[in-house]
Design an enzyme around this catalytic site. Structure first.
Site, PDB file in Angstrom:
ATOM      1  N   ASP A 222       0.858  -1.185   0.000  1.00  0.00           N
ATOM      2  CA  ASP A 222       0.000   0.000   0.000  1.00  0.00           C
ATOM      3  C   ASP A 222       0.895   1.236   0.000  1.00  0.00           C
ATOM      4  OD1 ASP A 222      -2.141   1.675   0.128  1.00  0.00           O
ATOM      5  OD2 ASP A 222      -2.783   1.111   2.149  1.00  0.00           O
TER       6      ASP A 222
ATOM      7  N   ASP B 198      -2.807   2.479  -6.082  1.00  0.00           N
ATOM      8  CA  ASP B 198      -1.782   2.545  -5.043  1.00  0.00           C
ATOM      9  C   ASP B 198      -1.714   1.329  -4.131  1.00  0.00           C
ATOM     10  OD1 ASP B 198      -4.214   3.053  -3.858  1.00  0.00           O
ATOM     11  OD2 ASP B 198      -3.474   4.622  -2.535  1.00  0.00           O
ATOM     12  N   GLU B 199      -2.414   0.252  -4.454  1.00  0.00           N
ATOM     13  CA  GLU B 199      -2.291  -0.935  -3.609  1.00  0.00           C
ATOM     14  C   GLU B 199      -2.573  -2.201  -4.399  1.00  0.00           C
ATOM     15  OE1 GLU B 199      -5.228  -1.571  -0.509  1.00  0.00           O
ATOM     16  OE2 GLU B 199      -6.556  -0.096  -1.426  1.00  0.00           O
TER      17      GLU B 199
END
Length: 376
Positions: free
Chosen positions: A32, A126-127
């Protein structure tokens, strides 16, 4: 970079269904990025470093898309109204989003993942989950190596969680943020979650968490003390899922061939819209965005859905499913305008419009992957 593993001393033995070390359990990493959008802006603009930054619209009807950690100290969070964020942090600096930049960096990060495993399940820009089961190098070492590569190649930090299932890996990645690593080994999942609020559990939203709290269930320990029969009676099919989570159990596999079920875009307007002409003009950017995305990714959808949020925040949707996929942007616009006409005459003005496409007949997978294996 900070790291943490759960202390194995003075813990209960794993339950009958919770895996123990050496039983061939999966090894999952959840990566993350730390305050991704805001961190990119601070990286690219040295004047923003150390300052509370919000990515999003600064106007009255703007929304915070992301907040730096300096802003989070004041209680600023993503999805918060900009006026509320400004009230909590008068020195907040608003920055206009640069989504093409964020997407390009996300692809760089995805390429780093691919150097370690092909089993990648992206959740957002983003993860992502990575399955690194079995093999020659520990999953913890792989997570550290990935974080180091991301920092060296992008100048950004990432947090990582390592465990034997997705539920625990995701919780762990949030445990030592920012720029941290947390490992939950097999057999210790129930201990890890027992003191966590149930609202932190994946699949337990605010409404369900509030309902659990009314039943006296506030932590993982409280949830574990309830029987499966009780949870099934209170929460239906989800009861068994919650029963398992309280024991650190999650059987979901990393889905490396996830296919998008829908593509959408929406706009919140500074001034409310009251006429069909104004709404048609307001919907066109979403139509263009959705169609361009579908063209780039080979998506052919049959269902178009228009989302309308009124000035009193009441929200409705209108959909139409065609017998064949939408053939052109002009056809998508025609369907979208027909759906808008269906809500007239208006009872109140409109503050937000959006459009999405779904029911894809042929589309490319977001990730094409097999599996590599590495041990904890």
């Amino acid at each position: 970079m900070r790291s943490q593993s759960i202390d194995a001393r003075n813990l209960w033995a794993p339950g009958p269904t919770e895996p123990s070390p050496g039983e061939g359990v999966r090894k999952i990493i959840h990566i993350d990025m730390d305050a991704f959008y805001a961190s990119v802006e601070q990286r690219d603009n040295p004047e923003l470093r150390g300052k509370p930054v919000a990515v999003g619209g600064a106007r009255e009807r703007g929304v915070v898309a992301a907040a730096s950690y300096e802003a989070r100290k004041f209680g600023v969070r993503s999805a918060m109204a900009s006026v509320t964020a400004r009230r909590r942090c008068p020195d907040l600096v608003f920055v206009k989003p640069r989504f093409p930049v964020y997407k390009a960096i996300s692809l760089e990060i995805r390429a780093i993942f691919a150097d370690f495993t092909a089993a990648i399940e992206p959740l957002s820009l983003d993860e992502a989950y990575l399955d690194v089961t079995g093999g020659l190098t520990s999953a913890t070492a792989v997570a550290e190596a990935i974080r180091a590569r991301i920092l060296a190649e992008t100048g950004l930090t990432a947090s990582a969680g390592v465990s034997y299932n997705k539920f625990l890996a995701k919780l762990a990645s949030d445990h030592r943020k920012p720029n941290g690593l947390c490992v939950v080994p097999p057999g210790l999942g129930a201990r890890f979650v027992e003191d966590l609020p149930v609202g932190r559990f994946h699949g337990v939203g605010p409404v369900t968490a509030a309902r659990m709290n009314r039943l006296g269930i506030e932590t993982g320990r409280d949830l574990r003390e309830r029987s499966r029969a009780f949870l099934d009676a209170e929460f239906g099919k989800a009861g068994t899922y919650y029963y398992d989570l309280a024991r650190g159990i999650d059987h979901r596999a990393v889905k490396a061939d996830r296919i998008r079920k829908s593509v959408g875009s929406e706009t919140t307007f500074f001034n409310d819209l009251e006429t069909l002409e104004a709404m048609a003009e307001g919907l066109r950017p979403s139509i263009r965005s959705v169609w361009d995305h579908c063209e780039r990714h080979g998506l052919a959808g049959r269902t178009a859905t228009v989302k309308i949020k009124y000035s009193d925040f009441r929200q409705v949707t209108r959909s139409r499913t065609l017998a064949r996929p939408v053939a052109s942007r002009a056809e998508l616009e025609s369907v979208g305008l027909d759906l808008l006409r269906a809500i007239f005459p208006l009872r109140r003005s409109v503050r937000l419009l959006g459009l999405s496409m779904s029911s894809f007949e042929s589309c490319e997978p977001e990730v094409d992957a097999g599996q590599l294996a590495l041990e904890f």
